[in-house]
Write a protein that holds these residues in place. Structure first.
Motif, short mmCIF file in Angstrom:
data_model
loop_
_atom_site.label_atom_id
_atom_site.label_comp_id
_atom_site.label_asym_id
_atom_site.label_seq_id
_atom_site.Cartn_x
_atom_site.Cartn_y
_atom_site.Cartn_z
N ALA A 221 0.82 -1.52 -0.05
CA ALA A 221 0.31 0.06 0.16
C ALA A 221 1.13 1.08 -0.24
CB ALA A 221 -0.80 0.09 0.70
N TYR A 222 0.16 2.33 -0.42
CA TYR A 222 0.48 3.73 -0.03
C TYR A 222 -0.15 4.48 1.08
CZ TYR A 222 3.26 2.15 -4.51
OH TYR A 222 4.24 0.89 -5.09
N PRO A 223 0.34 4.67 2.37
CA PRO A 223 -1.14 4.61 2.98
C PRO A 223 -1.08 6.62 2.71
CG PRO A 223 0.30 3.25 4.07
CD PRO A 223 1.13 3.54 3.08
N LEU A 224 0.22 7.02 2.56
CA LEU A 224 0.21 8.27 2.39
C LEU A 224 -1.19 9.11 1.51
CD1 LEU A 224 3.69 9.18 3.12
CD2 LEU A 224 2.42 8.98 4.83
N GLU A 225 -1.44 8.42 0.56
CA GLU A 225 -2.19 8.27 -0.94
C GLU A 225 -3.66 8.17 -0.27
OE1 GLU A 225 0.20 8.04 -4.45
OE2 GLU A 225 2.07 7.87 -2.84
N TRP A 226 -3.97 6.33 0.17
CA TRP A 226 -4.89 6.05 0.38
C TRP A 226 -6.05 6.86 0.62
CZ3 TRP A 226 -4.40 0.64 2.10
CH2 TRP A 226 -5.48 -0.38 1.72
N PRO A 227 -5.49 7.56 1.54
CA PRO A 227 -6.76 8.86 2.23
C PRO A 227 -7.21 9.38 0.78
CG PRO A 227 -5.38 8.53 3.87
CD PRO A 227 -4.11 8.61 2.82
N ALA A 228 -6.52 10.11 0.37
CA ALA A 228 -7.46 10.65 -0.68
C ALA A 228 -7.50 10.43 -2.23
CB ALA A 228 -5.89 11.63 -1.36
N THR A 229 -6.88 8.60 -2.11
CA THR A 229 -7.81 7.95 -2.97
C THR A 229 -8.85 7.37 -2.57
OG1 THR A 229 -5.96 7.27 -3.99
CG2 THR A 229 -7.52 5.82 -4.22
N SER A 292 -1.40 -3.13 13.70
CA SER A 292 -0.32 -1.94 12.81
C SER A 292 0.32 -1.57 12.11
CB SER A 292 -0.92 -1.39 14.54
OG SER A 292 -2.50 -0.33 14.53
N ILE A 293 1.40 -2.58 12.66
CA ILE A 293 2.72 -2.56 12.16
C ILE A 293 2.88 -2.60 10.45
CG2 ILE A 293 4.81 -3.86 12.19
CD1 ILE A 293 4.18 -5.05 15.12
N GLU A 294 2.25 -3.17 10.19
CA GLU A 294 2.79 -3.23 8.59
C GLU A 294 2.12 -2.24 8.04
OE1 GLU A 294 0.93 -6.03 5.38
OE2 GLU A 294 2.90 -6.29 5.24
N PRO A 295 1.25 -1.16 8.14
CA PRO A 295 0.32 -0.68 8.04
C PRO A 295 1.41 1.21 8.31
CG PRO A 295 -1.62 -0.72 8.84
CD PRO A 295 -0.50 -2.16 9.14
N LEU A 296 1.66 0.62 9.48
CA LEU A 296 2.95 1.90 10.51
C LEU A 296 4.02 2.14 8.97
CD1 LEU A 296 3.12 4.25 12.01
CD2 LEU A 296 4.02 2.75 14.07
N ASP A 297 4.69 0.69 9.28
CA ASP A 297 5.74 0.55 8.23
C ASP A 297 5.66 1.16 6.95
OD1 ASP A 297 7.23 0.10 10.72
OD2 ASP A 297 7.55 -1.55 10.84
N ARG A 298 4.79 0.71 6.27
CA ARG A 298 4.86 0.73 5.43
C ARG A 298 4.48 2.90 5.35
NH1 ARG A 298 5.81 -1.83 0.35
NH2 ARG A 298 4.36 -0.85 -1.20
N ALA A 299 3.60 3.02 5.68
CA ALA A 299 3.41 4.95 5.48
C ALA A 299 5.51 5.71 5.97
CB ALA A 299 2.39 5.37 6.43
N LEU A 300 5.90 5.41 6.84
CA LEU A 300 7.13 5.32 6.86
C LEU A 300 8.46 5.68 5.91
CD1 LEU A 300 7.87 4.28 11.19
CD2 LEU A 300 7.63 6.39 9.91
N GLN A 302 7.32 4.89 3.19
CA GLN A 302 6.92 6.62 2.12
C GLN A 302 7.40 7.58 2.85
OE1 GLN A 302 2.24 6.39 1.42
NE2 GLN A 302 3.34 7.31 -0.72
N LEU A 303 6.91 8.39 4.16
CA LEU A 303 8.17 9.58 4.62
C LEU A 303 9.71 9.57 4.49
CD1 LEU A 303 5.54 9.74 7.62
CD2 LEU A 303 5.51 11.26 5.90
N ARG A 304 10.45 8.16 4.41
CA ARG A 304 11.68 8.03 3.76
C ARG A 304 11.83 8.17 2.33
NH1 ARG A 304 11.00 3.57 7.13
NH2 ARG A 304 11.01 3.90 10.08
N GLY A 305 10.97 7.93 1.49
CA GLY A 305 10.85 8.57 0.41
C GLY A 305 11.79 6.91 0.02
N GLU A 306 11.66 5.65 0.59
CA GLU A 306 11.61 4.58 -0.43
C GLU A 306 10.64 3.79 -0.97
OE1 GLU A 306 13.92 4.12 4.48
OE2 GLU A 306 11.72 2.68 3.52
#
Ligand SMILES: [Zn+2]
Length: 308
Positions: A221-229, A292-300, A302-306
């Protein structure tokens, strides 16, 4: 409604990712308060005029069928050739018309490993649904064989068969005189999720952008973009909403999911800036700590540009 959603709505005409789909802003009274329940003897639920869903025990998956004059369209094809053949038999009890078109909502195996059994139907998908499956299909097969022993033997005969008709971001297909709209609204559950809207029945199939009765899957997933989608998706809701897995929902269900996705992104940002430590961040997530671990780590990530 959060401020972010209002600002999206006011800029909708200029920036909608799906200009081809008429945005629906019906008055509140047209929004159903309850989900229709109309089951026929073949085990399909008619959620709108000649629009059906069937809920399969395996992964609690929802499969959709749109029936037009003389032909049908299927939304997702399940996890294996055997599951696809079961689905084809179930469709045969629903309608005598052939399935001439298929939509793959995204490239996860449980939505399209049954594709080949539907040929010679046309198979629609986002252009990255095709390219990702070509790139990772064998990897998915190996992973499934290892983690789902019940499917391992069935997957030996699997022919990985990606969509042959791709689009970006949206297209319209005709199913026996009915218009069906397919649209990519942005990254979310994956980078290739498409929704299916049947305007004359006011039904929206969300694929795995929405899942009900369980924590959504964030592994790709792309948790930072999921809300806008999902915000764009919400603008298109005018009746029942069929998630990729779990119970059929309505506008309120979409709003609850959107609030959760907003929370995931917000918590991850607070952890990323140091406002929260990891334990506090996990406690602030909208899901139970182990989920919550996977959603949080996936969002992190994204925040790190990875993830770009
Ligand atoms: Zn999925």
């Amino acid at each position: 409604m959060p401020r972010r959603r209002r600002s999206l709505a006011t800029s909708a005409e200029a920036t909608s990712p799906v200009r081809g789909i008429a945005r629906r802003r019906g008055p509140p009274e047209v929004r159903p308060r309850t989900i229709p329940r109309m089951r026929d003897e073949a085990g399909w639920l008619e959620v709108g005029d000649r629009v059906y869903t069937r809920r399969y025990r395996f992964y609690d998956q929802q499969i959709g069928v749109v029936v037009g004059d003389g032909e049908a369209l299927v939304i997702d094809t399940r996890s294996s050739p055997g599951q696809a053949r079961e689905l084809i038999a179930d469709i045969g009890r629903l309608t005598p018309f052939p399935v001439r078109q298929v939509v793959d909502t995204h490239w996860h195996y449980d939505h399209l490993f049954g594709n080949h059994d539907f040929r010679p139907a046309t198979i629609w998908g986002h252009e990255r649904c095709r390219s990702r499956l070509l790139e990772n299909g064998e990897r998915q097969r190996a992973w499934v064989a290892e983690t789902e022993p019940a499917l391992a033997a069935a997957l030996e005969s699997l022919v990985i068969d990606p969509p042959d008709r791709t689009f970006d971001p949206a297209t319209t297909v005709e199913v026996g005189g009915r218009r069906v709209e397919l649209a990519y609204l942005g990254r979310g559950h994956t980078d290739a999720d498409v929704i299916v809207v049947v305007p004359d029945a006011a039904i929206l199939f969300a694929g795995d952008l929405l899942e009900n009765d369980a924590v959504p899957y964030f592994g790709d997933a792309y948790p930072l973009e999921w809300p806008a989608t999902v915000g764009w998706l919400l603008d298109l809701v005018s009746g029942p909403v069929v998630p990729g897995h779990g119970s059929i929902g309505d506008r309120a269900f979409v709003e609850r999911q959107l609030a959760d996705f907003d929370a995931v992104a917000a918590v991850a940002r607070r952890l990323h800036t140091g406002e929260l430590d990891r334990a506090a961040a996990l406690a602030a997530m909208p899901y139970d700590p182990s989920s919550s671990i996977e959603p949080l780590d996936r969002a992190l990530a994204q925040l790190r540009g990875e993830l770009d």
